[in-house]
Design a protein around this motif. Structure first.
Motif, PDB file in Angstrom:
ATOM      1  N   LEU A  49       0.797  -1.241   0.115  1.00 39.24           N
ATOM      2  CA  LEU A  49       0.073   0.026  -0.020  1.00 39.24           C
ATOM      3  C   LEU A  49       0.824   1.346  -0.202  1.00 39.24           C
ATOM      4  CD1 LEU A  49      -2.992  -1.142   2.467  1.00 39.24           C
ATOM      5  CD2 LEU A  49      -2.913  -0.880  -0.051  1.00 39.24           C
ATOM      6  N   HIS A  50       1.970   1.275   0.774  1.00 34.19           N
ATOM      7  CA  HIS A  50       2.988   2.404   0.786  1.00 34.19           C
ATOM      8  C   HIS A  50       3.471   2.372  -0.825  1.00 34.19           C
ATOM      9  CE1 HIS A  50       3.123   3.580   4.629  1.00 34.19           C
ATOM     10  NE2 HIS A  50       3.123   2.513   5.210  1.00 34.19           N
ATOM     11  N   GLU A  51       3.815   1.360  -1.438  1.00 34.49           N
ATOM     12  CA  GLU A  51       4.281   1.531  -2.590  1.00 34.49           C
ATOM     13  C   GLU A  51       3.228   2.091  -3.761  1.00 34.49           C
ATOM     14  OE1 GLU A  51       7.214  -1.433  -4.225  1.00 34.49           O
ATOM     15  OE2 GLU A  51       7.426  -2.227  -2.206  1.00 34.49           O
ATOM     16  N   LEU A  52       1.947   1.881  -3.382  1.00 33.35           N
ATOM     17  CA  LEU A  52       1.118   2.374  -4.213  1.00 33.35           C
ATOM     18  C   LEU A  52       0.926   3.791  -4.128  1.00 33.35           C
ATOM     19  CD1 LEU A  52      -1.424   2.150  -6.171  1.00 33.35           C
ATOM     20  CD2 LEU A  52      -2.957   1.597  -3.979  1.00 33.35           C
ATOM     21  N   VAL A  53       0.947   4.417  -2.883  1.00 30.48           N
ATOM     22  CA  VAL A  53       0.773   5.604  -2.666  1.00 30.48           C
ATOM     23  C   VAL A  53       1.935   6.436  -3.477  1.00 30.48           C
ATOM     24  CG1 VAL A  53       0.929   7.406  -0.864  1.00 30.48           C
ATOM     25  CG2 VAL A  53      -0.623   5.451  -0.564  1.00 30.48           C
ATOM     26  N   ALA A  54       3.195   5.761  -3.203  1.00 32.18           N
ATOM     27  CA  ALA A  54       4.327   6.348  -3.754  1.00 32.18           C
ATOM     28  C   ALA A  54       4.430   6.612  -5.302  1.00 32.18           C
ATOM     29  CB  ALA A  54       5.752   5.733  -3.310  1.00 32.18           C
TER      30      ALA A  54
END
Length: 180
Positions: A49-54
């Motif tokens: 999810l953090h990578e999606l936001v990034a």
């Protein structure tokens, strides 16, 4: 050297999605080199999810990128776990105010549409070499849809084409995913 998961995904886009017009909008973006392929490093839901936001923030800063395939080679092998990721990702996109800016499309090697048998060839429209989320710019999507004669008919057309006996599109989709 590029990781095999990226090479396989690029080959799948070219030899299946574009070559068989599964997505009539992908060819233009491939020719423009405006598809970004990103290999997720995380294998857990929170990290993904953090990578999606990034990646959304990267798209915010780079208007020349039309769409991104966020590929998750680890941690999302199980289709149910993948669906959990997709559900959380969609909620997160809403919470961050990305609704109307980006849209998620989902692809997984074991993709099965709700209410469709697992062995139905129509599932191949969303089966990919690796689990991934496709982040599409809404503006690009709307532009493409406005220039297409029958955008609502695309899914039905694809399903019918893949269900045809001896379907070349189905064979190409299986080959691109490494399935014989």
């Amino acid at each position: 050297m590029e990781p095999s998961s990226l090479r396989q995904t690029r080959a799948w886009v070219e030899s299946f999605v574009v070559a068989h017009d599964i997505c009539p909008f992908a060819g233009r973006e491939m020719r423009r080199d405006s598809i970004r392929y990103v290999l997720a490093e995380a294998s857990d839901l929170e990290g993904l999810l953090h990578e999606l936001v990034a990646e959304c923030r990267h798209l915010d800063a780079h208007a020349d990128i039309a769409t991104t395939l966020l590929i998750a080679p680890a941690g999302m092998d199980d289709f149910d776990a993948y669906l959990d990721w997709l559900e959380l990702a969609e909620r997160l996109m809403e919470e961050l105010g990305y609704v109307g800016i980006y849209q998620l499309a989902s692809f997984h090697p074991d993709y099965v549409f709700d209410g469709v048998a697992a062995d139905d060839p129509a599932n191949a429209t969303n089966r990919s070499p690796w689990p991934m989320l496709h982040i599409l710019r809404e503006a690009e999507l709307e532009r493409a849809i406005a220039n297409h004669a029958d955008p609502e008919g695309i899914p039905e057309r694809n399903m019918a084409r893949l269900r045809e006996p001896g379907s070349a599109a189905l064979a190409a989709g299986l080959a691109a995913r490494g399935v014989e």
